[in-house]
Enzyme design. Structure first.
Site, PDB file in Angstrom:
ATOM      1  N   GLY A  44       4.566   0.822 -10.119  1.00 59.49           N
ATOM      2  CA  GLY A  44       5.500  -0.148  -8.971  1.00 59.49           C
ATOM      3  C   GLY A  44       6.744   0.057  -8.935  1.00 59.49           C
ATOM      4  O   GLY A  44       7.298   0.824  -9.783  1.00 59.49           O
ATOM      5  N   HIS A  57     -15.528   8.031  23.755  1.00 64.55           N
ATOM      6  CA  HIS A  57     -16.446   8.595  23.011  1.00 64.55           C
ATOM      7  C   HIS A  57     -16.368  10.187  23.221  1.00 64.55           C
ATOM      8  O   HIS A  57     -16.268  10.591  24.532  1.00 64.55           O
ATOM      9  CB  HIS A  57     -17.808   8.114  23.697  1.00 64.55           C
ATOM     10  N   GLY A  77      17.360  -2.231  -1.591  1.00 64.44           N
ATOM     11  CA  GLY A  77      16.074  -1.515  -1.765  1.00 64.44           C
ATOM     12  C   GLY A  77      15.442  -1.653  -3.215  1.00 64.44           C
ATOM     13  O   GLY A  77      15.409  -2.718  -3.925  1.00 64.44           O
ATOM     14  N   ILE A 107       0.999   4.795  -4.711  1.00 59.92           N
ATOM     15  CA  ILE A 107       1.932   5.884  -5.077  1.00 59.92           C
ATOM     16  C   ILE A 107       1.009   6.633  -5.814  1.00 59.92           C
ATOM     17  O   ILE A 107       0.806   8.004  -5.705  1.00 59.92           O
ATOM     18  CB  ILE A 107       3.191   5.472  -5.660  1.00 59.92           C
ATOM     19  N   CYS A 135      -2.472   6.972  -6.095  1.00 57.64           N
ATOM     20  CA  CYS A 135      -3.607   7.581  -5.625  1.00 57.64           C
ATOM     21  C   CYS A 135      -2.881   8.524  -4.424  1.00 57.64           C
ATOM     22  O   CYS A 135      -3.803   9.557  -4.429  1.00 57.64           O
ATOM     23  CB  CYS A 135      -4.259   6.508  -4.639  1.00 57.64           C
ATOM     24  N   LYS A 162      25.534   4.118  -0.585  1.00 57.84           N
ATOM     25  CA  LYS A 162      26.073   4.943  -1.554  1.00 57.84           C
ATOM     26  C   LYS A 162      25.368   6.289  -1.702  1.00 57.84           C
ATOM     27  O   LYS A 162      26.225   7.218  -2.051  1.00 57.84           O
ATOM     28  CB  LYS A 162      25.715   4.343  -3.023  1.00 57.84           C
TER      29      LYS A 162
END
Length: 464
Positions: free
Chosen positions: A266, A441, A143, A183, A185, A39
């Site tokens: 969230g 190293h 999603g 998100i 942080c 969409k």
């Protein structure tokens, strides 16, 4: 009367984000006919409103930090401020380039893209603007969206989501970030680098609460050094908008005044009104339920990405899309091992992990069966050159043949090390196997080698 396609295609995909377009690309590569319904723009949240733009902002924030710290490295420089118009041009340029490349790939593989809001109308069909597209199989990949809390209204000006934050044309003077996960942080890190006063409010005992506790504590230490404030084990009570910003009330009776409140509690699944209920797809709290092969209760329908319960990560969507496409093409792919999916929080310092936390390992195998080593980056030459601090913690099962079950890292750029750690946990390597590998190293990758040397009983530069 609805117009129907000439005949069923092999695969109809509802949603063109990370999971949907990965499934489309792999299925087409394997010779399946594919219709992809989207969409908005191909690439979905990750490309346009999530992973890519936030990491572009984080990179610009890193440059700001480098300028402020340049004298430490003997470089004299002057910081003249932040031009958010140009920052956003840079961010949007990255998105535009990747979007162009993605649309080119989709076109090159002969995938038909149908623009519009699709709706599932049968176990084998999706309707878009009066057209019914029949497929032998349907993948749901619609999603997720930014959640809020009950009673917390978003005005998208003072009380905003991460999507709103990406479009800001200014640096806010102060922000309260509601939610101390990935998100929250990441945005706290960006804004602090830009000069904002930032306070994170998190209801759980630690920031990034899904990570190993040792990583959370190191991140909290790093944030304190940077002047990012946070209130843990503290719940949100309410917010009032004022002439100058917001006043946030907390359940402990305290209040916080700021220019903005970022709600980062969230993400929820995008499933309402898309026909899933009507067709009979099994769901729980809006998430589509799937088996280990990502099939729903309807054999002709699969679901992938943020839509199904579990890790909400773009690279999980990539993996799931490829997995389902290969199944449909008659291959026998290995189901995804979600325990061993790498995770990165791209704040400063970065947090990266793969495998089990110490608490989960002890719960699963027993406390007496688990051992760990923490290698402090103070002993790593490249980390000292970069002036970063942190640690690598490796968790393994005891015994000569006890495999590594978790790797947890904190420090600048540790996200670039997580791929090697993923190989270690996924292939169930034992510490002695990894200890025999010679790391170049000076590199930060030596920290992984050093931790495994210590677990194998032959520590080199281990600092307590």
């Amino acid at each position: 009367m609805a117009e129907s396609a000439a005949g069923p295609v092999d695969l109809v995909i509802l949603g063109g984000g990370s999971g949907g377009y990965a499934a489309a690309l792999r299925a087409a590569e394997l010779g399946l006919s594919v219709v992809l319904v989207e969409k908005d723009k191909l690439g979905g949240t990750c490309l346009h409103r999530g992973c890519i733009p936030t990491k572009a902002l984080l990179h610009s924030a890193e440059i700001v930090d480098n300028i402020h710290e340049s004298e430490t490295f003997g470089i004299l420089s002057t910081f003249n401020g932040i031009d958010m118009t140009k920052v956003n041009q840079y961010k949007d340029g990255v998105i535009g380039g990747l979007f162009k490349g993605l649309t080119g790939l989709i076109k090159a593989r002969g995938i038909e893209v149908v623009a519009g809001e699709g709706k599932l109308v049968s176990p084998t069909a999706v309707a878009v603007d009066g057209r019914v597209i029949e497929g032998r199989h349907v993948i749901l990949a619609t999603g997720s969206y930014s959640r809020s809390l009950p009673g917390l209204e978003l005005d998208h000006e003072r009380v905003i989501t991460s999507e709103d934050a990406l479009g800001l044309d200014r640096v806010p003077s102060s922000v309260v970030v509601l939610g101390g996960g990935v998100i929250g942080c990441e945005f706290a890190s960006v804004w602090r680098s830009y000069g904002a006063d930032v306070t994170i409010v998190e209801a759980l005992p630690h920031l990034v609460p899904l990570e190993d506790e040792s990583s959370s504590k190191l991140l909290e230490r790093g944030f304190r050094r940077r002047g990012i404030k946070f209130k843990l084990k503290t719940r949100f009570a309410g917010v009032k908008t004022t002439d100058h910003g917001v006043t946030v009330s907390l359940e402990d009776g305290s209040t916080l005044d700021a220019e903005l409140l970022l709600v980062a509690v969230g993400r929820g699944p995008v499933s309402e009104g898309l026909g899933y209920d009507e067709v009979g797809v099994a769901m729980e709290r809006g998430f589509v339920l799937v088996d280990r092969n990502l099939r729903t209760n309807i054999p002709t329908i699969s679901a992938i990405g943020d839509l199904r319960p579990g890790l909400q990560l773009a690279h999980v969507g990539f993996g799931e899309g490829i997995f389902v496409a290969e199944q449909l093409a008659g291959l026998n792919p290995v189901p995804i091992d979600y325990d061993n999916v790498p995770r990165v929080t791209y704040c400063s310092p970065e947090v990266a992990s793969v495998g089990l936390t110490e608490a989960v390992a002890k719960e699963r195998f027993g406390a007496d069966a688990v051992t760990k080593v923490t290698y402090n980056l103070a002993g790593n030459g490249k980390s000292q050159i970069l002036k970063t601090s942190g640690a690598v913690t490796v968790i393994a099962l005891k015994g000569q043949d006890g495999p590594v079950v978790g790797v947890h890292m904190v420090g600048d750029r540790v996200g670039e090390l997580i791929a090697e750690a993923q190989l270690i946990t996924n292939w169930e390597a034992v510490p002695n196997d990894v200890a025999q590998l010679i790391h170049p190293h000076p590199t930060m990758s030596e920290a992984l080698g050093e931790a495994h040397l210590a677990l194998a009983g032959k520590p080199l530069h281990l600092h307590d």
